[in-house]
Design a protein around this motif. Structure first.
Motif, mmCIF file in Angstrom:
data_model
loop_
_atom_site.group_PDB
_atom_site.id
_atom_site.type_symbol
_atom_site.label_atom_id
_atom_site.label_comp_id
_atom_site.label_asym_id
_atom_site.label_seq_id
_atom_site.Cartn_x
_atom_site.Cartn_y
_atom_site.Cartn_z
ATOM 1 N N ALA A 17 -4.341 -12.436 -2.981
ATOM 2 C CA ALA A 17 -3.193 -12.500 -2.436
ATOM 3 C C ALA A 17 -2.913 -11.489 -1.371
ATOM 4 O O ALA A 17 -3.584 -10.595 -1.240
ATOM 5 N N MET A 18 -1.842 -11.865 -0.475
ATOM 6 C CA MET A 18 -1.879 -11.015 0.558
ATOM 7 C C MET A 18 -0.354 -11.047 1.005
ATOM 8 O O MET A 18 0.315 -12.221 0.916
ATOM 9 N N VAL A 19 0.102 -9.826 1.523
ATOM 10 C CA VAL A 19 1.556 -9.783 2.296
ATOM 11 C C VAL A 19 1.379 -9.217 3.438
ATOM 12 O O VAL A 19 0.537 -8.100 3.472
ATOM 13 N N ALA A 20 2.133 -9.487 4.773
ATOM 14 C CA ALA A 20 2.232 -8.701 5.665
ATOM 15 C C ALA A 20 3.523 -8.747 6.111
ATOM 16 O O ALA A 20 4.532 -9.362 6.146
ATOM 17 N N THR A 21 4.112 -7.415 6.242
ATOM 18 C CA THR A 21 5.467 -7.030 6.707
ATOM 19 C C THR A 21 5.588 -6.102 7.768
ATOM 20 O O THR A 21 4.447 -5.435 8.257
ATOM 21 N N SER A 22 6.713 -5.439 7.969
ATOM 22 C CA SER A 22 7.048 -4.558 9.367
ATOM 23 C C SER A 22 7.044 -3.277 8.557
ATOM 24 O O SER A 22 7.378 -2.317 9.539
ATOM 25 N N HIS A 23 7.017 -2.964 7.526
ATOM 26 C CA HIS A 23 6.840 -1.706 6.803
ATOM 27 C C HIS A 23 6.188 -1.483 5.667
ATOM 28 O O HIS A 23 5.793 -2.334 4.805
ATOM 29 N N PRO A 24 4.972 -0.378 5.543
ATOM 30 C CA PRO A 24 4.241 -0.271 4.419
ATOM 31 C C PRO A 24 4.897 -0.413 2.893
ATOM 32 O O PRO A 24 4.210 -0.832 2.204
ATOM 33 N N LEU A 25 5.849 0.311 2.828
ATOM 34 C CA LEU A 25 6.545 0.319 1.535
ATOM 35 C C LEU A 25 7.118 -1.090 1.032
ATOM 36 O O LEU A 25 6.885 -1.361 0.031
ATOM 37 N N ALA A 26 7.400 -1.852 2.178
ATOM 38 C CA ALA A 26 7.837 -3.429 1.809
ATOM 39 C C ALA A 26 6.509 -4.135 1.325
ATOM 40 O O ALA A 26 6.657 -5.088 0.428
ATOM 41 N N ALA A 27 5.523 -3.823 2.237
ATOM 42 C CA ALA A 27 4.355 -4.590 1.721
ATOM 43 C C ALA A 27 3.800 -4.102 0.586
ATOM 44 O O ALA A 27 3.307 -5.126 -0.300
#
Length: 528
Positions: A17-27
């Motif tokens: 699985a993978m996620v990409a966001t604008s903040h590492p804590l959110a990822a």
């Protein structure tokens, strides 16, 4: 493949699985949800709730949300329109009688009913395993125990200092020491944490009914707003079918109006008439064609697109390949089209999250409070920073996007999804207000025309032809800038970079995921 001799980011690879966001804590928060067995929708909601605390200039529960979700990467794609409406009392005559000819962006009149929480609840109802009681915990912890300000967020905080100093309750909530937060500062928002706890306990009704809604209405009416408790209680999310077009053998999907994704699809239809590969990715010709396609598409949007509940929009006609022929035929490589100057009323900010889970459920998810720090109005007791999305309305009775009671403004936030033969290939998005249709087109053509991987495509220098001026990032080569000027483009550099972006490419044959996240923000792609 990038050269490791130069600065840059590698693509991120994973199997499960993978996620990409604008903040590492959110990822990280989203990946933890995925590892616990949560779905892509669960992870997106958890990440977005957290970003509403730690990236307050871009998003929050006082804003709106759109999403595209495809079960197992092969099922029916569903579009979720979580945009808020104007108060029922907001009719154009009220404004004209008071000689208000445009919506002031830091007034109560700029605040449409926040749609995000109801959209989150609707998405979780249809595609989630967890509820707010689990998914709001990272956001609650950040609000109550504090979070460390990241560099890009500090950059925006500094640039919006005057706005926050003059807002409603913003000095108390967002300038705790009387000055902008800087990178490394620890910020706590206990009132917002209490609000999030109520949502975790009682769900969406905690936000739209009862003490939280009463406080938002009291705050807004206290500064001249027309909002009522019924406006909040009656809010609903629209669940609908996406719209799309074909480009280079792939299908590209967007949420329908009042979302502006149709603008990006029109741009692709225009650019499909040209062989972009004839021109280098960083060439005068490529940037010129992109600008001309954008100018045509934005003009069409201004003329034909608004809330479909308040006007008839012939989406099929607009997306017909011959619809823009009159303009396409006049595109020149030695000069600019003679087109009316289109000046949209707002150019806001946002966050975008993309998630693919182990079952290959695909989620393209976007959440925003419109302009940086929204309306600069924080509800008196709840800590909720309210959006200024209604600033996107016109106060012109003959305009399709004219303000009206219960109407949704023409939006800017657009989640996108690329498929091939019905299979999800790449959920992606590019943030940045009016830049988003251009940004998505730029990233997608970087991949499909120029062979970039998702990170290279996101990294590529950008430009936005907006209000008659070609706004170019500093990374655009000087020779390209000079060449555009010779063609007649007025150019300028931009203070902040153009938007941000995330994407995940699904390789069905290898069973792998490849992610990219924009260096223009603080975030990352993360998988397991």
């Amino acid at each position: 493949m990038r050269s490791f001799h130069f600065p840059g980011r590698s693509t991120v690879h994973a199997q499960n699985a993978m996620v990409a966001t604008s903040h590492p804590l959110a990822a990280l928060a989203a990946v933890e949800v995925l590892r616990e067995g949560g779905t892509a929708a669960d992870a997106a909601v958890a990440g977005s709730l957290l970003l509403g605390v730690i990236e307050p200039q871009s998003t929050g529960i006082g804003g709106d949300c759109f999403a595209l979700i495809q079960p197992r990467g092969e099922g029916k794609i569903t579009a979720y329109n979580g945009s808020g409406r104007a108060p029922k009392a907001a009719n154009v005559e009220w404004y004209l009688e008071r000689k208000i000819n445009s919506v002031p962006l830091t007034s109560a009149h700029a605040v449409s009913i926040p749609g995000a929480i109801d959209a989150f609840a609707t998405v979780l109802r249809d595609h989630g395993k967890f509820g707010f009681d689990r998914l709001a915990q990272p956001a609650i912890k950040a609000a109550e125990e504090g979070y460390v300000v990241a560099p890009r967020i500090a950059f925006d905080w500094k640039n919006q200092f005057e706005k926050l100093k003059n807002g409603t309750n913003t000095e108390r909530y967002l300038l705790p020491h009387g000055k902008p937060a800087v990178a490394g500062d620890v910020i706590r928002q206990p009132e917002l944490g209490k609000t999030l706890r109520a949502i975790a306990k009682d769900g969406r009704d905690a936000f739209y009914k009862g003490p939280i809604a009463e406080d938002m209405v009291e705050t807004l009416r206290g500064i001249g707003g027309l909002h009522t408790l019924d406006d909040f209680a009656d809010h609903t999310t629209e669940v609908t079918t996406p719209i799309g077009t074909t480009y280079k053998g792939y299908d590209v999907w967007q949420c329908p109006p009042n979302g502006p994704g149709i603008t990006m699809l029109v741009m692709l239809n225009i650019l499909s008439r040209f062989d972009l590969k004839k021109f280098a990715p960083l060439s005068v010709e490529r940037f010129h064609l992109e600008a001309e396609a954008a100018r045509i598409a934005y003009m069409i949007r201004e003329m034909h697109v608004a809330d479909p509940a308040h006007m008839k929009i012939d989406v099929a006609k607009i997306l017909a390949t011959e619809f823009a022929d009159e303009y396409i035929a006049k595109i020149r490589m030695d000069g600019l089209l003679d087109l009316p100057n289109v000046a949209p009323p707002m150019n806001p900010s946002t966050i975008y999250i993309t998630v693919v889970d182990k079952d290959r459920n695909v989620c393209s998810f976007i959440n925003s409070i419109a302009h940086s720090f929204g309306s600069a109005i924080v509800s008196n007791k709840t800590g909720v920073l309210l959006q200024n999305r209604a600033g996107g309305f016109r106060i012109q009775p003959d305009h399709p996007n004219c303000i009206a009671g219960g109407k949704r403004p023409l939006h800017t936030i657009i989640p996108a999804l690329l498929t091939k033969a019905g299979r999800g290939i790449m959920p992606f998005g590019v943030m940045g207000g009016q830049y988003q249709p251009v940004g998505q087109t730029h990233v997608l053509t970087n991949i499909l025309d120029y062979g970039c991987d998702v990170q290279e495509a996101i990294d590529m220098p950008r430009g936005l032809h907006y209000e008659g001026v070609y706004q170019l990032e500093d990374s655009v080569p000087a020779a390209v800038v000079d060449g555009l000027k010779k063609l007649g483009h007025k150019t300028t550099s931009v203070v902040g970079p153009l938007g941000g972006g995330q994407a995940i490419w699904i390789d069905w044959d290898k069973g792998t995921l490849t992610g990219g996240s924009d260096p223009r923000k603080d975030g990352c792609a993360l998988g397991y």
